[in-house]
Design a protein around this motif. Structure first.
Motif, PDB file in Angstrom:
ATOM      1  N   TRP A 140      35.409  49.000  33.098  1.00  0.00           N
ATOM      2  CA  TRP A 140      34.514  48.193  33.942  1.00  0.00           C
ATOM      3  C   TRP A 140      33.186  48.889  34.172  1.00  0.00           C
ATOM      4  O   TRP A 140      32.141  48.237  34.282  1.00  0.00           O
ATOM      5  N   ASN A 175      29.763  47.051  33.034  1.00  0.00           N
ATOM      6  CA  ASN A 175      28.705  46.782  34.003  1.00  0.00           C
ATOM      7  C   ASN A 175      27.445  47.604  33.755  1.00  0.00           C
ATOM      8  O   ASN A 175      26.551  47.659  34.602  1.00  0.00           O
ATOM      9  N   ARG A 216      43.753  46.546  42.875  1.00  0.00           N
ATOM     10  CA  ARG A 216      43.499  46.393  44.318  1.00  0.00           C
ATOM     11  C   ARG A 216      42.033  46.091  44.583  1.00  0.00           C
ATOM     12  O   ARG A 216      41.692  45.190  45.359  1.00  0.00           O
ATOM     13  N   ASN A 217      41.144  46.824  43.923  1.00  0.00           N
ATOM     14  CA  ASN A 217      39.708  46.601  44.116  1.00  0.00           C
ATOM     15  C   ASN A 217      39.291  45.209  43.656  1.00  0.00           C
ATOM     16  O   ASN A 217      38.480  44.540  44.308  1.00  0.00           O
ATOM     17  N   GLN A 218      39.837  44.767  42.525  1.00  0.00           N
ATOM     18  CA  GLN A 218      39.500  43.438  42.018  1.00  0.00           C
ATOM     19  C   GLN A 218      39.866  42.364  43.042  1.00  0.00           C
ATOM     20  O   GLN A 218      39.094  41.424  43.273  1.00  0.00           O
ATOM     21  N   ASN A 225      39.429  51.800  35.009  1.00  0.00           N
ATOM     22  CA  ASN A 225      38.115  51.805  35.656  1.00  0.00           C
ATOM     23  C   ASN A 225      36.946  52.077  34.702  1.00  0.00           C
ATOM     24  O   ASN A 225      35.913  51.393  34.785  1.00  0.00           O
ATOM     25  N   VAL A 231      40.687  42.789  46.505  1.00  0.00           N
ATOM     26  CA  VAL A 231      40.133  42.968  47.850  1.00  0.00           C
ATOM     27  C   VAL A 231      38.628  42.751  47.889  1.00  0.00           C
ATOM     28  O   VAL A 231      38.096  42.246  48.876  1.00  0.00           O
ATOM     29  N   HIS A 232      37.941  43.092  46.796  1.00  0.00           N
ATOM     30  CA  HIS A 232      36.481  42.954  46.772  1.00  0.00           C
ATOM     31  C   HIS A 232      36.019  41.644  46.132  1.00  0.00           C
ATOM     32  O   HIS A 232      34.856  41.513  45.742  1.00  0.00           O
ATOM     33  N   GLY A 233      36.927  40.701  46.020  1.00  0.00           N
ATOM     34  CA  GLY A 233      36.532  39.373  45.543  1.00  0.00           C
ATOM     35  C   GLY A 233      36.263  39.300  44.060  1.00  0.00           C
ATOM     36  O   GLY A 233      35.557  38.388  43.608  1.00  0.00           O
ATOM     37  N   GLY A 234      36.820  40.236  43.288  1.00  0.00           N
ATOM     38  CA  GLY A 234      36.587  40.236  41.842  1.00  0.00           C
ATOM     39  C   GLY A 234      37.623  39.460  41.064  1.00  0.00           C
ATOM     40  O   GLY A 234      37.737  39.626  39.845  1.00  0.00           O
ATOM     41  N   TYR A 253      45.085  50.760  41.652  1.00  0.00           N
ATOM     42  CA  TYR A 253      43.921  50.839  42.532  1.00  0.00           C
ATOM     43  C   TYR A 253      42.777  49.974  42.009  1.00  0.00           C
ATOM     44  O   TYR A 253      42.050  49.351  42.777  1.00  0.00           O
TER      45      TYR A 253
END
Length: 221
Positions: A120, A124, A167-169, A117, A171-174, A164
């Motif tokens: 990223w 960003n 998972r975020n990448q 994490n 589920v959140h369209g990443g 996790y």
């Protein structure tokens, strides 16, 4: 499943013993098994399999405290859940999976900056993460120490920290479905979850009266 556990086997066990489950445990097992069943239908769709298995994980561990105003935080909730699983894993199935079957994929996951994490956060432009490489090195050393000392609960926490992010990448369209980029981590993540989730549920069903937390979304008539 190489651990001999699949949805059909676990569902048969659940039907045989569910009359003795507390209501909250019955709901957790029923929901988690339904998502394991769906994941098994994905075949080579590793993205879909990973997402459905993560839903099964949420169904198994998520506690109502996470939805209250002052939540313990995702990692703290993971650690609490993993600690209880390891305590009741009398046959050391989780330990054996991590050290024998998945030591390679787990190490590759921990060496992958794209599921770390702070990388990223820095990428960003978020202040305070310029030292992400130092954090990455420190994390790798801490993981190696936990791995070598046989601290299964801590190793699970490290692994699921990385999963996790994955998972975020997704589920959140990443990420792009079935993308050729970073395919190995999705495939390995799905394989790790596909092995561990049935074991997690099996351990929980063997200890249904332990405090596994209260689901925040009960069945409301």
């Amino acid at each position: 499943m190489t651990n001999g556990l699949d949805h059909a086997t676990l569902k048969e066990k659940q039907r045989a013993i569910r009359a003795g489950f507390p209501e909250t445990m019955g709901l957790r097992a029923h929901r988690a098994l339904s998502w394991i069943d769906r994941a098994e239908q994905c075949g080579e769709d590793h993205d879909g399999r990973f997402i459905f298995l993560w839903i099964a994980f949420n169904a198994a561990y998520a506690d109502e405290r996470e939805f209250q105003a002052i939540a313990p935080g995702e990692r703290a909730a993971f650690a609490d859940y993993f600690g209880r699983l390891i305590e009741f894993d009398n046959e050391q199935r989780i330990y054996k999976a991590l050290w024998q079957q998945f030591s390679g994929p787990v190490r590759l996951l921990m060496e992958n900056r794209y599921v770390f994490n702070p990388f990223w956060q820095y990428h960003n432009g978020i202040d305070g993460f310029e030292n992400w490489e130092d954090r990455f090195t420190t994390s790798a050393r801490s993981f190696a120490a936990a791995f070598q000392s046989g601290d299964s609960a801590r190793v699970l926490s490290f692994v699921f920290d990385r999963l996790y992010v994955l998972r975020n990448q997704l589920v959140h369209g990443g990420a792009t479905w079935n993308s050729g980029v970073n395919r190995a981590q999705v495939r390995d993540g799905a394989e790790i979850l596909a092995f561990l989730m049935p074991v997690f549920i099996d351990i929980m069903m063997d200890h249904p009266h332990e405090n596994w937390g209260r689901p925040f979304y009960p069945v409301v008539e």
